[in-house]
Write a protein that holds these residues in place. Sequence first.
Motif, PDB file in Angstrom:
ATOM      1  N   GLU A  17      -5.960  -2.659   3.618  1.00 19.62           N
ATOM      2  CA  GLU A  17      -5.248  -3.207   4.968  1.00 19.62           C
ATOM      3  C   GLU A  17      -3.314  -2.999   4.711  1.00 19.62           C
ATOM      4  N   LEU A  48      -7.510   0.448  12.754  1.00 20.66           N
ATOM      5  CA  LEU A  48      -6.908  -0.662  13.016  1.00 20.66           C
ATOM      6  C   LEU A  48      -6.901  -1.148  14.893  1.00 20.66           C
ATOM      7  N   ASP A  53      -9.002  -4.236  -0.602  1.00 20.15           N
ATOM      8  CA  ASP A  53      -9.195  -4.398   0.669  1.00 20.15           C
ATOM      9  C   ASP A  53      -7.967  -4.795   1.065  1.00 20.15           C
ATOM     10  N   ASP A  54      -6.823  -5.229   0.061  1.00 21.19           N
ATOM     11  CA  ASP A  54      -5.870  -5.666   0.412  1.00 21.19           C
ATOM     12  C   ASP A  54      -4.516  -4.371   0.566  1.00 21.19           C
ATOM     13  N   GLN A  72      -2.583  -0.313   8.845  1.00 18.88           N
ATOM     14  CA  GLN A  72      -1.064  -1.376   8.558  1.00 18.88           C
ATOM     15  C   GLN A  72      -0.181  -0.466   9.797  1.00 18.88           C
TER      16      GLN A  72
END
Length: 202
Positions: free
Chosen positions: A176, A12, A172-173, A180
């Motif tokens: 993430e 990210l 995917d969650d 993050q």
Amino acid sequence: MNALTRINQFLLCETPDAWVQSALQHQALLLLDHANCEKKAASTALTLMYRYVGDFEMMHKMSRLAREELRHYEQVMAIMETRGIAYEQITPCRYASELRKPVRTHEPARFIDTLIVGAIIEARSCERFAKVAPHLDEELQKFYLSLLKSEARHYEDYLHLARKAAGGESIDDRIEVFLQLEKSLIESPDTEFRFHSGVLAA
């Protein structure tokens, strides 16, 4: 799309330029902590092989990964030795321990999360090798660029095994959540320079 491009799209954030400047100012420490990271990466792979038996693909990939990381460890040590850099005990940075805090404690969730964390660490390592290499002397530049292919494959192997362990359910969650957290660790200030540290606090 090459592996490094995929990694840059996966993470990210980029490594801040301020970290690169710190790396150039602390090259002995960069090599010392790099050696420690390679040793820890091999240890992690071996731990997974011992803890989760039965998946032949995972065990083969972790065995190969451990051998490659130990080879990298030997290569870093050789560079340190020729440059007269002492191998001293140093504390690890907060990066890996903080990144592992959201790992769930029940199975198979623990296994899946551990593999996701492994993928992110390998991805960041690859990104940092590519980021700092152009600024290093010829020997280190060549060495760090030589690591990109294997580190990128390690990232892809970990991610593949995490998705496989989920048995078709989306992860995917969870990815993430860890990405993050990783972004915050890379962009927030750190008190000591390390290979995976954030930007040194002023």
